[in-house]
Design an enzyme around this catalytic site. Structure first.
Site, PDB file in Angstrom:
ATOM      1  N   GLY A   1      34.984  -4.460 -12.499  1.00 38.24           N
ATOM      2  CA  GLY A   1      34.659  -3.146 -11.943  1.00 38.24           C
ATOM      3  C   GLY A   1      34.791  -2.015 -12.938  1.00 38.24           C
ATOM      4  O   GLY A   1      34.789  -0.840 -12.549  1.00 38.24           O
TER       5      GLY A   1
ATOM      6  N   ASN B   1      30.510 -11.386  -4.647  1.00 35.29           N
ATOM      7  CA  ASN B   1      31.745 -10.963  -3.978  1.00 35.29           C
ATOM      8  C   ASN B   1      31.547  -9.526  -3.506  1.00 35.29           C
ATOM      9  O   ASN B   1      31.606  -8.593  -4.302  1.00 35.29           O
ATOM     10  CB  ASN B   1      32.923 -11.055  -4.966  1.00 35.29           C
ATOM     11  CG  ASN B   1      34.222 -10.544  -4.376  1.00 35.29           C
ATOM     12  OD1 ASN B   1      34.313 -10.335  -3.161  1.00 35.29           O
ATOM     13  ND2 ASN B   1      35.223 -10.324  -5.210  1.00 35.29           N
TER      14      ASN B   1
ATOM     15  N   GLU C   1      37.923 -14.368 -14.836  1.00 39.15           N
ATOM     16  CA  GLU C   1      37.674 -12.950 -14.641  1.00 39.15           C
ATOM     17  C   GLU C   1      38.753 -12.142 -15.358  1.00 39.15           C
ATOM     18  O   GLU C   1      39.840 -11.918 -14.792  1.00 39.15           O
ATOM     19  CB  GLU C   1      37.712 -12.613 -13.152  1.00 39.15           C
ATOM     20  CG  GLU C   1      36.659 -13.318 -12.332  1.00 39.15           C
ATOM     21  CD  GLU C   1      36.283 -12.508 -11.100  1.00 39.15           C
ATOM     22  OE1 GLU C   1      35.119 -12.147 -10.973  1.00 39.15           O
ATOM     23  OE2 GLU C   1      37.173 -12.201 -10.303  1.00 39.15           O
TER      24      GLU C   1
ATOM     25  N   GLU D   1      42.354  -8.864  -7.630  1.00 38.01           N
ATOM     26  CA  GLU D   1      42.768  -7.802  -6.701  1.00 38.01           C
ATOM     27  C   GLU D   1      43.822  -8.326  -5.727  1.00 38.01           C
ATOM     28  O   GLU D   1      44.718  -7.591  -5.318  1.00 38.01           O
ATOM     29  CB  GLU D   1      41.527  -7.237  -5.978  1.00 38.01           C
ATOM     30  CG  GLU D   1      40.714  -6.363  -6.926  1.00 38.01           C
ATOM     31  CD  GLU D   1      39.219  -6.339  -6.687  1.00 38.01           C
ATOM     32  OE1 GLU D   1      38.767  -6.717  -5.598  1.00 38.01           O
ATOM     33  OE2 GLU D   1      38.492  -5.944  -7.627  1.00 38.01           O
TER      34      GLU D   1
ATOM     35  N   HIS E   1      41.860 -14.026  -6.487  1.00 37.67           N
ATOM     36  CA  HIS E   1      41.127 -12.929  -7.141  1.00 37.67           C
ATOM     37  C   HIS E   1      42.150 -11.939  -7.699  1.00 37.67           C
ATOM     38  O   HIS E   1      43.203 -11.723  -7.092  1.00 37.67           O
ATOM     39  CB  HIS E   1      40.204 -12.250  -6.126  1.00 37.67           C
ATOM     40  CG  HIS E   1      39.278 -11.267  -6.764  1.00 37.67           C
ATOM     41  ND1 HIS E   1      39.666  -9.999  -7.094  1.00 37.67           N
ATOM     42  CD2 HIS E   1      37.988 -11.382  -7.170  1.00 37.67           C
ATOM     43  CE1 HIS E   1      38.647  -9.370  -7.665  1.00 37.67           C
ATOM     44  NE2 HIS E   1      37.616 -10.187  -7.723  1.00 37.67           N
TER      45      HIS E   1
ATOM     46  N   SER F   1      31.982  -7.221 -14.456  1.00 39.28           N
ATOM     47  CA  SER F   1      30.884  -6.307 -14.806  1.00 39.28           C
ATOM     48  C   SER F   1      29.605  -7.026 -15.226  1.00 39.28           C
ATOM     49  O   SER F   1      28.923  -6.600 -16.154  1.00 39.28           O
ATOM     50  CB  SER F   1      31.353  -5.311 -15.879  1.00 39.28           C
ATOM     51  OG  SER F   1      32.428  -4.532 -15.378  1.00 39.28           O
TER      52      SER F   1
ATOM     53  N   LYS G   1      33.435  -7.841  -1.658  1.00 37.50           N
ATOM     54  CA  LYS G   1      34.731  -7.159  -1.489  1.00 37.50           C
ATOM     55  C   LYS G   1      34.759  -6.397  -0.151  1.00 37.50           C
ATOM     56  O   LYS G   1      34.208  -6.885   0.833  1.00 37.50           O
ATOM     57  CB  LYS G   1      35.003  -6.224  -2.665  1.00 37.50           C
ATOM     58  CG  LYS G   1      34.831  -6.904  -4.018  1.00 37.50           C
ATOM     59  CD  LYS G   1      35.402  -6.093  -5.137  1.00 37.50           C
ATOM     60  CE  LYS G   1      35.015  -6.692  -6.463  1.00 37.50           C
ATOM     61  NZ  LYS G   1      35.720  -6.131  -7.581  1.00 37.50           N
TER      62      LYS G   1
HETATM   63  C1  PEP Z   1      34.731  -9.323  -8.951  1.00 36.45           C
HETATM   64  O1  PEP Z   1      35.221  -8.602  -8.129  1.00 36.45           O
HETATM   65  O2  PEP Z   1      34.941 -10.542  -8.853  1.00 36.45           O
HETATM   66  C2  PEP Z   1      33.945  -8.732 -10.036  1.00 36.45           C
HETATM   67  C3  PEP Z   1      33.656  -9.477 -11.055  1.00 36.45           C
HETATM   68  O3  PEP Z   1      33.591  -7.415  -9.910  1.00 36.45           O
HETATM   69  P1  PEP Z   1      32.574  -6.591 -10.860  1.00 36.45           P
HETATM   70  O4  PEP Z   1      31.332  -7.430 -11.011  1.00 36.45           O
HETATM   71  O5  PEP Z   1      32.327  -5.318 -10.144  1.00 36.45           O
HETATM   72  O6  PEP Z   1      33.262  -6.409 -12.166  1.00 36.45           O
END
Ligand code: PEP
Length: 257
Positions: free
Chosen positions: A177, A12, A171, A101, A99, A217, A14
């Protein structure tokens, strides 16, 4: 009953990697992917980088294209929205829906997410429904309740065939992040729980076939351990997917688990 499920690793990007940065990224990544076999990969660029990524991936086996969002409307006077047919036109196979976000920064509710699920499936693309609890929800022991509600409302009224074409990404919001990964035990417990809800919403054969991503992460250092858990079939990778070397390393780890 446990069936072998092919590992799947999704990037992803983003709001990163412009259209002109796609070619150098893919040159490096595809070179490293030559040694990789037996893992499915999905690249999920921004809308403006989708055409370039689509053009460069057309002859590449095993790598599919995903979109980060989709409009819940079909077509017409919806300024700023991107429709299902616009995505299909670019050979998009998968759509990330819900997601965290989108849920937390852009106010997407389970009801809107459900509309987007139906729109994606009606247009013969495959949704990746993201679910996960906030830190506060985990602290107060509400994580399973939240995940179950997101699943039940996101998947409600879908046919068995539509659920078969769906993937889930767990998630935890506190891990996205932040550099704070869920422990393998926490992630496995959540994935096992998600699979049990999918069984209730469909049947054991569908839930055993469904591939579940962990996201939050994931890096080349922790990928192998997470991907070795019995119910974790893949990773949805944000930050670490922005560097083609580190993303390729994660795909390589998936190959060895
Ligand atoms: C994501 O945005 O789906 C995600 C898991 O981000 P990160 O790997 O940076 O935590």
């Amino acid at each position: 009953m446990t069936l072998p499920r092919k590992k799947i690793i999704s990037a992803n990007w983003k709001m990163n990697i412009t259209a002109s940065e796609v070619a150098p990224y893919l040159t490096t990544f595809l070179e490293e992917m030559k040694q990789i076999d037996g893992v499915d990969v999905i690249l999920i660029p921004s809308f403006t980088s989708l055409p370039k990524t689509s053009e460069l991936l057309t002859t590449t086996q095993g790598i599919r294209l995903g979109a980060q969002n989709i409009s819940s409307y079909d077509k017409g006077a919806f300024t700023g929205e991107i429709s299902a047919s616009m995505l299909r036109d670019l050979f998009v196979h998968h759509v990330l829906i819900g997601h965290s976000e989108r849920r937390h920064l852009f106010g997407e509710t389970n009801a809107v997410i459900h509309e987007k699920m139906k729109m994606t499936l009606r247009n013969e693309m495959k949704p990746i429904l993201c679910v996960g609890e906030t830190l506060e929800e985990r602290r107060t022991g509400k994580e399973k309740q939240v995940i179950e509600q997101q699943l039940r409302e996101g998947l409600q009224d879908l046919s068995l065939d539509q659920i078969d074409n769906t993937m889930i990404a767990y998630e935890p919001v506190w891990a996205i992040g932040t550099g704070q990964t869920a422990t393998v035990e926490q992630a496995q417990e959540a994935h096992f729980f998600i699979r049990s809800i999918i069984t209730e919403l469909s049947n054991i054969s569908t839930s055993q076939k469904m591939r579940l991503h962990y996201g939050g992460s994931v890096t080349p250092h922790n990928a192998e351990e997470l991907l070795s858990a019995p119910d974790i079939d893949g990773a949805l990778v944000g930050s670490a997917s922005l560097d083609p070397h580190s993303f390729a390393k994660i795909v390589l780890k998936a190959q060895s688990t």
